[in-house]
Structures are given as structure tokens and as C-alpha cells.
Design a protein around this motif. Structure first.
Motif, PDB file in Angstrom:
ATOM      1  N   ALA A   1      41.336 -44.785-130.497  1.00 18.60           N
ATOM      2  CA  ALA A   1      40.016 -44.177-130.647  1.00 18.60           C
ATOM      3  C   ALA A   1      39.668 -43.261-129.486  1.00 18.60           C
ATOM      4  N   LYS A   2      40.114 -43.604-128.282  1.00 15.88           N
ATOM      5  CA  LYS A   2      39.761 -42.842-127.075  1.00 15.88           C
ATOM      6  C   LYS A   2      40.448 -41.486-127.045  1.00 15.88           C
TER       7      LYS A   2
ATOM      8  N   ASP B   1      34.781 -41.083-133.272  1.00 18.35           N
ATOM      9  CA  ASP B   1      33.412 -41.462-132.920  1.00 18.35           C
ATOM     10  C   ASP B   1      33.251 -42.955-133.231  1.00 18.35           C
ATOM     11  N   ARG B   2      33.372 -43.782-132.197  1.00 25.17           N
ATOM     12  CA  ARG B   2      33.321 -45.235-132.349  1.00 25.17           C
ATOM     13  C   ARG B   2      32.125 -45.781-131.569  1.00 25.17           C
ATOM     14  N   ILE B   3      31.384 -46.690-132.199  1.00 22.76           N
ATOM     15  CA  ILE B   3      30.245 -47.310-131.531  1.00 22.76           C
ATOM     16  C   ILE B   3      30.352 -48.828-131.636  1.00 22.76           C
ATOM     17  N   SER B   4      29.595 -49.524-130.816  1.00 23.51           N
ATOM     18  CA  SER B   4      29.562 -50.981-130.852  1.00 23.51           C
ATOM     19  C   SER B   4      28.719 -51.456-132.030  1.00 23.51           C
TER      20      SER B   4
ATOM     21  N   PHE C   1      28.840 -44.596-141.958  1.00 23.97           N
ATOM     22  CA  PHE C   1      29.471 -45.556-141.057  1.00 23.97           C
ATOM     23  C   PHE C   1      30.634 -46.211-141.786  1.00 23.97           C
ATOM     24  N   VAL C   2      31.669 -46.594-141.058  1.00 26.12           N
ATOM     25  CA  VAL C   2      32.822 -47.251-141.672  1.00 26.12           C
ATOM     26  C   VAL C   2      33.229 -48.447-140.816  1.00 26.12           C
ATOM     27  N   HIS C   3      33.521 -49.554-141.491  1.00 26.95           N
ATOM     28  CA  HIS C   3      33.960 -50.753-140.763  1.00 26.95           C
ATOM     29  C   HIS C   3      34.893 -51.580-141.637  1.00 26.95           C
ATOM     30  N   CYS C   4      35.620 -52.488-140.991  1.00 31.29           N
ATOM     31  CA  CYS C   4      36.427 -53.473-141.718  1.00 31.29           C
ATOM     32  C   CYS C   4      36.032 -54.846-141.196  1.00 31.29           C
ATOM     33  N   ALA C   5      36.996 -55.748-141.029  1.00 32.13           N
ATOM     34  CA  ALA C   5      36.683 -57.083-140.517  1.00 32.13           C
ATOM     35  C   ALA C   5      36.640 -57.099-139.001  1.00 32.13           C
TER      36      ALA C   5
ATOM     37  N   GLU D   1      33.198 -50.582-133.897  1.00 26.00           N
ATOM     38  CA  GLU D   1      34.115 -51.431-133.144  1.00 26.00           C
ATOM     39  C   GLU D   1      33.839 -52.906-133.442  1.00 26.00           C
ATOM     40  N   GLY D   2      34.905 -53.663-133.662  1.00 25.49           N
ATOM     41  CA  GLY D   2      34.749 -55.098-133.916  1.00 25.49           C
ATOM     42  C   GLY D   2      34.461 -55.460-135.350  1.00 25.49           C
ATOM     43  N   GLY D   3      34.172 -54.460-136.186  1.00 26.45           N
ATOM     44  CA  GLY D   3      34.008 -54.677-137.607  1.00 26.45           C
ATOM     45  C   GLY D   3      32.921 -55.663-138.001  1.00 26.45           C
TER      46      GLY D   3
END
Length: 471
Positions: free
Chosen positions: A284-285, A361-364, A418-422, A446-448
Motif C-alpha cells: 500500500a505504501k 489510499d488506505r485508512i484505518s 470504500f473497499v474492505h475484506c476480513a 486497513e484491518g478489514g
């Protein structure tokens, strides 16, 4: 007599090593054969047989290279017609191994050559079955993969599987040990247990497929909820049936170290896909533009097969230092033999050479909570449907990673989502594919869902996943 299960977690695959009185047999070996050779040498035994339960779809077996190295014959069950020398055994044929015997039980249904091998101990007692993809723990093999080759419907194949189980497996004693070819996580079944060894008696009690009242109910149960097979399955079957390149040649080619300039030239001139196998956090970085991220520390090989599909696709690798050979080996296990090399020095060398990088573009999860506007924000959940149905962010859309090629075309590039998994592994795969195809108006979490669930973001009520296993 000694039986050893050699289980490979990233493939959810079990190979088996049997030794008796100086003779050995190996069942369903993996592609790289060096560990088996070393095991034989350590034990001071001769490999007498290589047994294959069927033409595998989810990995490339090491049967051909292992036979070439040791001189041991390859054995298949009835109906097999490979394009190399082997023994096509008859139903109930017995092979002697030291003081024990291995009996062929033809169990068609998953495929028409599918065979279970019954191990009979020194006292003539049935000891264990190596059930391949016929019987799993908690499930049975999916009956839809061999439809074209067998000229049958999945329902007809399921009917054969029922007959095989009822006439060949169920009559065996309850204390017979079951050694399946796969465990939880494999795409060859839909409801497998996390355990990798069990007794047949317990499976008779807990396996839903073995507890159907009749054939019709069995066919309906095992064909219900089957997802489309991963794209690479057909190619793996062909390689297992027709033959393949020696794995050492594949590894040597893949271990070609390329400078940033050579790497860039190779990417531009060959149409190679750049596969970045670092962790999702590192990817991601900063990463090479157009790279696809599938981390080695996860279900790597199956996701490569599912996402890339074409085993002939040229690949260029970005890996963590020292992981180059491991990545090439794992790719070879699922038939991706066309690795052109890896970037020497990794992403640091690329940056030092002044080459361009990109980022996601990743957020907590906490920041997601602050930015989420219920009823307005668009959230894509790329977990499996069963995970989504069990619990999800309110008003999120189910967009399984496995079907990204179907839903990506429906994205409105002007609408942020927004997109996430587990936990971040699959959502970063999705993010890398999205950006490689020109979609950038999104934010990955981040962290899903695991992290999101701890923030107080509105969620649906939890439903036990065992009740939604159709997905």
C-alpha cells in the motif's frame, strides 16, 4: 508401517508417505520433489509406487518428475488415460508394499477416474483410506469439475459419487482412518472441516453428505451452492494428464535476477504481469505502477490461480528479500511456470534507480468510522458471500473478490467507494487490480471487517456461517 501426512497449508493439500519394510509409496505428491527424495534417503528406503487419486485441478502434482527421479511407476485408477507411461489399475487390484497392502477402490463421481486407496496393515486389517477428492472431512468432492470430460451433468456425476460412497466407503469399519487430499480452504469442496485426519465412524456421524436419506437428496445437497471453479483449474488438469516442464527448469528460469532497467524492459517487451508478493501493508505504501499484489503470506497460490487464470501468462516478481525461490516454487505448484525473473534488490532498488512508484489510499478502521456517512457512502465488501451474509457493515454491497471481473465494469468511476475484506489481504488484491485498470476513486480499509467491527460502525446482526455455507 508408518504413515506420514505431508500437509501444505497454503494449498490446503495433503500428500501421503507410507513406509513398510524398506519400501515406500507416495500418494498425490506436490510439484517440487526434492523434499520427497530427501525423505526417502533419510529413511534409507526405496520408492516402490506413486499413487494418484485423480487428475487434480487445483495443483500440479509431482508424479512425473518423481517417477523420473526414482524409477517408481505412477498408478492411477480405472478410466484414467494419461499421456505418459503409468499403470492404470483395475478396481480391487492390490499392490504389496513391504508387509502391507494397498487396495484400489474405484470411486468415480468427483471425476470418473477418481480412486480411493485402502491401506491394509500387516495383520490384514483395514487401517486407512486415502480418499483423494472423493471424501473430505465434513464434505465430499464437488461433482461439477469433470462435466465436460465425462460428458455428464453435475447431477449425473453426483449420482456416481453417491454410489461410490455408499458401496465402497460406507461399508468399511468405523475405526478406519480417513486421509483426504484437501482440508478447509480448498476450492474442491464447500464445507470442509479444519481438521485434516479423522475416523470414518465420525464422518458417518457428522458429514452432511453421508447423512442424506437417499440419492436424490444427496445430489441436491452436494450440488447446491457451488461457486464457479477458479479459472486455472482446467489448465492444471491438462498438465497433470499430459505432462509438464521439469520443475528444476522452471525454478532456474524464475530465479533470474533483473536490474531495475532489465525488469522494466522485460515488462514492456513481453507483456508480463508484475506480481508483487509483499504484505498488503508494504504494498500500500509504494509499488510499481500496474502491479498486482497477492501476498505470499496468505492463500497465495489459489488466489494467483483465481485472479490471473492463464497459467501461461508471463510473470515478473517483486518479493521480500530471500523469498524469491519460495514464490517461484509456490507458483509452479499451480502451473504458473512462465516466471521471467524477479527484481533484484526489490522495491528499494527500483526507487534508487529513480523509477516511478504508486500507492493505495488506505485508512484505518477508526478513520473509516469518522468518514462513513450511512445512507450516502458506498462500501464494497469483497469477502465471500457467506462471510457477508453472516455479518456486514450496514448498507454495504457484497462484491466478492473471486468475481471482480464481473462487477468491476459496473463501477461508476466518478463515485467514491470504500473497499474492505476480513483483514486486508483480499481487499489489497482488489485495490491493486482496480488501480491497474484505471480505477482510483476509492479508499481501502486497513484491518478489514475485523477492525471495523471494533469501532462501533453499524453492522447487521451476526448469523452463524454454518447456516450460510451455500456461498
Amino acid at each position: 508401517m508408518r504413515v506420514e501426512q505431508i500437509y501444505t497449508g497454503c494449498l490446503a493439500q495433503g500428500a501421503y508417505y507410507i513406509v513398510s519394510n524398506g519400501e515406500a509409496a507416495i500418494i498425490d505428491p506436490l510439484r517440487e520433489v526434492k523434499p520427497y527424495i530427501e525423505l526417502l534417503e533419510k529413511d534409507g528406503v526405496k520408492l516402490k509406487y506413486i499413487f494418484e487419486t485423480h487428475f487434480h485441478a487445483d495443483f500440479v502434482s509431482g508424479h512425473i518428475d518423481l517417477s523420473a527421479e526414482t524409477g517408481a511407476p505412477i498408478i492411477y485408477g480405472p478410466n484414467a488415460a494419461p499421456e505418459f507411461d503409468c499403470i492404470v489399475a483395475e478396481d480391487n487390484q492390490v499392490f504389496e508394499l513391504g508387509a502391507v497392502k494397498i487396495k484400489v477402490l474405484h470411486t468415480p463421481g468427483h471425476t470418473m477416474e477418481s480412486t480411493t486407496y485402502l491401506l491394509i496393515d500387516e495383520n490384514g486389517k483395514d487401517h486407512a483410506i486415502f480418499s483423494g477428492d472423493t471424501l473430505f472431512l465434513g464434505d465430499v468432492g464437488r461433482p461439477d469439475l469433470a462435466q465436460k470430460a465425462a460428458s455428464m451433468t453435475q447431477e449425473q456425476l453426483a449420482g456416481h459419487l453417491y454410489d461410490s460412497l455408499m458401496t465402497k466407503i460406507m461399508p468399511l469399519a468405523d475405526d478406519v482412518i480417513v486421509y483426504p487430499a484437501h482440508g478447509a480452504g480448498s476450492a474442491c469442496g464447500k464445507n470442509m472441516m479444519k481438521e485434516t485426519v479423522d475416523t470414518l465412524g465420525n464422518q458417518k456421524k457428522v458429514n452432511y453428505a453421508l447423512n442424506q436419506p437417499n440419492k436424490e437428496a444427496f445430489v441436491a445437497a452436494v450440488t447446491d451452492g457451488l461457486l464457479p471453479p477458479p479459472a486455472y483449474f482446467g489448465a492444471n488438469v491438462a498438465m497433470n494428464k499430459k505432462g509438464y516442464r521439469n520443475v528444476d527448469e522452471v525454478i532456474n528460469q524464475g530465479m533470474t535476477a533483473l536490474s531495475p532497467e532489465e525488469f522494466e524492459t522485460a515488462a514492456e517487451s513481453t507483456g508480463a504481469l508484475i506480481l508483487d508478493t509483499r504484505s498488503n501493508g508494504e504494498f500500500a505504501k509504494e509499488f510499481i505502477p500496474q502491479s498486482v499484489n497477492i501476498g505470499i503470506n496468505g492463500d497465495f497460490a489459489p488466489w494467483v490461480g483465481a485472479m490471473i487464470g492463464d497459467v501461461n501468462q508471463p510473470l515478473l516478481l517483486i518479493t521480500d528479500k530471500g523469498m524469491e525461490e519460495e514464490v517461484v516454487i509456490r507458483l509452479s505448484r499451480v502451473g504458473f511456470d512462465n516466471v521471467l525473473g524477479y527484481l533484484k534488490g526489490g522495491i528499494e532498488a527500483w526507487k534508487t534507480a529513480g523509477k516511478e512508484t504508486d500507492q493505495v489510499d488506505r485508512i484505518s478502521a477508526e478513520e473509516f468510522k469518522e468518514r462513513l456517512k450511512v445512507g450516502e457512502s458506498v462500501v464494497y465488501d469483497v469477502r465471500k458471500e457467506s462471510e457477508y451474509e453472516a455479518e456486514h457493515v450496514e448498507e454495504a454491497y457484497s462484491r466478492p473478490l473471486a468475481s471482480i471481473n464481473d462487477w468491476i465494469k459496473d463501477i461508476n468511476p466518478k463515485e467514491h467507494f470504500f473497499v474492505h475484506c476480513a483483514g486486508g489481504y483480499r481487499s489489497m488484491i482488489a485495490a491493486s487490480i482496480l488501480q491497474a485498470r484505471g480505477y482510483r476513486n476509492f479508499t481501502e480499509i486497513e484491518g478489514g471487517f475485523k477492525a471495523i467491527a471494533e469501532t462501533g460502525v453499524p453492522k447487521t446482526d451476526f448469523v452463524c456461517q454454518s447456516k450460510v455455507m451455500k456461498a
